[in-house]
Design an enzyme around this catalytic site. Structure first.
Site, PDB file in Angstrom:
ATOM      1  N   GLN A   1       0.877  -1.133  -0.162  1.00 47.45           N
ATOM      2  CA  GLN A   1       0.064  -0.157   0.071  1.00 47.45           C
ATOM      3  C   GLN A   1       0.705   1.334   0.042  1.00 47.45           C
ATOM      4  OE1 GLN A   1      -2.517  -0.789   3.573  1.00 47.45           O
ATOM      5  NE2 GLN A   1      -4.289  -1.056   2.285  1.00 47.45           N
TER       6      GLN A   1
ATOM      7  N   TYR B   1      -8.444   8.742   4.904  1.00 48.98           N
ATOM      8  CA  TYR B   1      -6.962   9.450   4.621  1.00 48.98           C
ATOM      9  C   TYR B   1      -7.047  10.274   3.630  1.00 48.98           C
ATOM     10  CZ  TYR B   1      -6.210   5.404   7.826  1.00 48.98           C
ATOM     11  OH  TYR B   1      -6.006   4.650   8.966  1.00 48.98           O
TER      12      TYR B   1
ATOM     13  N   ARG C   1      -7.508   1.280  -2.805  1.00 47.82           N
ATOM     14  CA  ARG C   1      -8.651   0.824  -1.733  1.00 47.82           C
ATOM     15  C   ARG C   1      -9.444   2.069  -1.317  1.00 47.82           C
ATOM     16  NH1 ARG C   1      -7.299  -2.117   4.168  1.00 47.82           N
ATOM     17  NH2 ARG C   1      -8.341  -4.195   3.149  1.00 47.82           N
TER      18      ARG C   1
ATOM     19  N   ARG D   1      -7.727 -11.040   9.459  1.00 44.02           N
ATOM     20  CA  ARG D   1      -7.402 -11.604  10.822  1.00 44.02           C
ATOM     21  C   ARG D   1      -7.755 -13.169  10.982  1.00 44.02           C
ATOM     22  NH1 ARG D   1     -11.722  -8.131  13.864  1.00 44.02           N
ATOM     23  NH2 ARG D   1     -12.454  -7.767  11.891  1.00 44.02           N
TER      24      ARG D   1
ATOM     25  N   CYS E   1      -4.367  -8.069  18.034  1.00 46.83           N
ATOM     26  CA  CYS E   1      -3.937  -7.855  16.761  1.00 46.83           C
ATOM     27  C   CYS E   1      -3.911  -6.203  16.552  1.00 46.83           C
ATOM     28  CB  CYS E   1      -4.847  -8.484  15.392  1.00 46.83           C
ATOM     29  SG  CYS E   1      -6.624  -8.313  15.807  1.00 46.83           S
TER      30      CYS E   1
ATOM     31  N   GLU F   1      -9.250 -31.165  34.743  1.00 47.23           N
ATOM     32  CA  GLU F   1     -10.176 -30.019  35.146  1.00 47.23           C
ATOM     33  C   GLU F   1     -11.278 -30.368  36.162  1.00 47.23           C
ATOM     34  OE1 GLU F   1     -10.778 -26.592  34.436  1.00 47.23           O
ATOM     35  OE2 GLU F   1     -12.642 -26.808  35.467  1.00 47.23           O
TER      36      GLU F   1
ATOM     37  N   GLN G   1     -12.610 -18.913  32.428  1.00 45.31           N
ATOM     38  CA  GLN G   1     -13.621 -17.946  32.498  1.00 45.31           C
ATOM     39  C   GLN G   1     -14.238 -17.608  31.299  1.00 45.31           C
ATOM     40  OE1 GLN G   1     -11.895 -14.558  34.970  1.00 45.31           O
ATOM     41  NE2 GLN G   1     -10.579 -16.196  35.655  1.00 45.31           N
TER      42      GLN G   1
END
Ligand code: SF4
Length: 659
Positions: A109, A181, A229, A331, A361, A424, A432
């Site tokens: 880019q 941008y 883009r 991702r 990330c 476990e 959690q």
């Protein structure tokens, strides 16, 4: 369909080649331009080469390298690539040589952020430039108006940078007009109030971008791919909207200089718009595809789309619907660089799906560190952990605790060749995360455990649930080494509580504890998902919620885009937030707080119940007992020091790597 069905049956469009300009990519899976935080002094680093090589090895058809600044005024972070002189060429060549052997094409880019500047190299607030002096609401900057001479310089910078990419052996360059941008600042009639040839009519506002494209094309010739883009919709007040970008794309397509258009959404310019730069799990998979489809309708060059496309099935559907010709699955590739190969082999159940948590990330990038993944800490650490590391001597490994830390440690130890049993205490593994996934808008978080369980099973870990490990069991099993991953429990409040008020722990509320009607105070020391999530949950159930946070804002510890989505939802639900307070005492219907900065008392009256989210304390009682048995033991995750899933999984990897 069998689990080993071959590619053509499963993903015929995704694994068909695509012609882009004079180049062909082998499939429609793209790692699109994204900041990695892996540059060093503006140049390509060994780590960046290893990062992209891993995605090429995994079967990615096209990598678009992160932004490279085209002019000294384009430096928007301290950890970005710059293409402003010929020293950049060698770095581009290293990337090209690393990925081309795997039949992976690579573009990069070329970029100027205009007013969207986050940092400067010396810590002072830099002068930002834009088409006009339209205020920036996110970074609170007032840009200087670009003089014509600077416009010409920047256009030349785009061309110079593209030429360096060509000389470095890349296959193409992508002009970044997305996310508000600089080119988008010229295009936008609400930001561009120039009265010269670069402002006013649509034709004039398009002039800057047109001149960039023409300059780049003239410099690199017809064989080098030149793409664009653009945010099809900036999804923000004062942002570009789809009707406008469709007209822009149509006009540029007709000019005939572009080889493809890559469609995204959002803008850097506002908090609401920036959420779409890296959309969190609250956004629907592939939600930008209809926008790309509208642009595809008016152009005859390939269209790519990005936007939470995290599984090959979703990408195939978008392609089959004719909404795009290729899918940016960035991702998805950060989380599982082998995703394309697995998809092509039909091993879809083996794919580690990205859950859109944004934590390691874009979260790392915003914090100034190399990107990684909470589910795959090897990402961003390829030079250390993406190497074969078979065991020298097979050992028996006992892992105690089936949360993310224990599951990762067990998996990696087993993958390396050890005999691993994970114990476990509860009926289910997951720790959690099993609670976190029950918070509003966080359901996908549970995918982290689904993925870890599948990986542990594939690697041969024996999982034993419903078993509380004690020293007798450890002595009986006599493992060579123990990894302790027993997690944490909520900290109890150490405050004055009088008159028997209703007090609850946040975990119990998530698990369905009865909460009285009326005003609920949430005492939130953690400033993370839990306080905000429970507040929203209760507000949506009709409670009047006051969220008292021991920090500058609710969700202070969260990645910005995730926090902003949660703050927005909590606000819509009617949650009231009091920042910078800590809870000091409670009586029958009053909560007594103290302002952290002024020390002044703050009271909330007419309270029906108080919910505590005061942080966890480690469950590490077994550690010393195991050591006393003379058995090697390593504590990881919350039982070492309570933090988040990211650190738990990383420490699981590190502990297992050393056995
Ligand atoms: Fe996806 Fe979260 Fe990993 Fe980022 S950190 S790649 S959002 S799973």
């Amino acid at each position: 369909m069998s689990a080993t069905a071959t590619m053509p049956e499963l993903f015929p469009k995704l694994f068909s080649p695509l012609r882009i300009g004079k180049t062909t990519i082998k499939n429609r899976i793209v790692s699109s331009g994204h900041d990695t935080g892996m540059s060093v002094a503006g140049n390509v680093s060994d780590q960046l080469v290893a990062y992209h090589r891993a995605r090429a090895v995994g079967g990615t058809g096209l990598i678009v390298m992160q932004v490279s600044g085209v002019h000294e005024t384009a430096q928007y972070t301290t950890h970005m690539l710059m293409a402003t002189d010929d020293s950049a060429i060698a770095g581009f060549r290293r990337i090209a040589e690393a990925v081309h052997p795997y039949d992976c094409k690579v573009f990069a880019q070329i970029f100027h952020p205009g007013r969207e500047i986050m940092e400067s190299l010396d810590g002072s607030r830099p002068v930002t430039y834009s088409a006009s002096n339209a205020f920036n609401d996110r970074f609170h900057s007032v840009p200087a108006v670009m003089p014509t001479a600077l416009i010409k310089e920047v256009i030349e910078g785009f061309a110079d940078s593209a030429e360096r990419m060509l000389k470095g052996g890349l296959d193409g360059a992508e002009i970044v007009a997305s996310h508000g941008y600089l080119p988008a600042q010229f295009l936008n009639p609400r930001l561009n109030d120039r009265t010269d040839e670069y402002g006013g009519s649509a034709e004039n506002r398009l002039r800057f971008l047109r001149e960039v494209i023409v300059a780049v094309r003239e410099r690199v010739g017809d064989d080098f791919v030149v793409g664009l883009r653009i945010s099809g919709d900036e999804m923000s007040e004062d942002g570009l909207v789809l009707d406008e970008t469709v007209q822009v794309c149509s006009a540029l397509n007709d000019d005939g200089h572009l080889d493809y258009i890559s469609v995204v959404a959002g803008t850097s310019a506002t908090l609401g718009g920036s959420v779409h730069i890296v959309p969190p799990m609250t956004q629907t998979t592939g939600y930008t595809a209809p926008i790309a489809g509208k642009i595809k309708d008016v152009v005859d060059i390939p269209v790519m789309v990005a936007g939470r496309i995290n599984q090959p099935q979703d990408a195939e559907l978008i392609l089959a619907n004719g909404q795009a010709d290729a899918c940016a699955m960035t991702r998805a590739l950060i989380c599982d660089p082998e995703m394309p190969n697995k998809a092509e082999l039909g091993q879809v159940d083996d794919i580690r799906a990205c859950i859109g948590c944004n934590q390691a990330c874009i979260g790392h990038h915003h914090a100034g560190y190399p990107i990684s993944c909470i589910q795959r800490p090897e990402t961003g650490r390829e030079l250390v952990y993406d190497l074969p590391n078979p065991v020298v001597r097979r050992k028996s490994v006992m892992v105690i605790g089936g949360g993310p830390a224990g599951l990762k440690a067990a998996t990696v130890a087993a993958q390396r060749g050890h005999a691993v049993t994970l114990y476990e205490a509860g009926r289910r593994v997951g720790g959690q995360v099993l609670l976190a996934e029950r918070l509003p808008g966080r359901a996908e978080f549970g995918g982290a455990i689904t993925n870890l369980i599948a990986e542990s099973q594939r690697s041969g870990v024996q999982i034993v649930t419903g078993t509380q490990v004690d020293t007798a069991l450890i002595r009986d099993k006599a493992p060579d080494t123990v990894i302790l991953a027993t997690g944490s429990t909520p900290r109890a409040p150490s405050i004055e509580i009088a008159d028997d008020p209703v007090v609850l722990e946040a975990r119990d509320v998530v698990n369905g504890a009865d909460v009285p009607s009326g005003r609920i105070v949430i005492a939130d020391w953690r400033c993370d998902w839990i306080g905000l999530g429970v507040a929203r949950m209760l507000a949506e159930r009709g409670r009047k919620v006051t969220l008292c946070v021991d920090g500058y804002m609710a969700g202070e510890m969260l990645q910005q885009y995730v926090r902003d989505e949660m703050l927005s939802a909590a606000h819509e639900a009617g949650v009231e937030v009091i920042p910078n307070v800590s809870v000091m005492g409670i009586d029958e219907d009053t909560v007594y707080l103290q302002h952290r900065l002024s020390g002044q008392p703050v009271m909330v009256d007419d309270v029906a119940a108080t919910v505590f989210s005061l942080g966890p304390i480690p469950n590490n009682g077994l550690q010393a007992q195991i050591a006393d048995l003379g058995i090697d033991v390593t504590a990881i995750g919350d039982c070492l020091a309570p933090r988040t899933v990211e650190e738990a999984v990383l420490e699981g990897l590190k502990a297992a790597w050393k056995i």
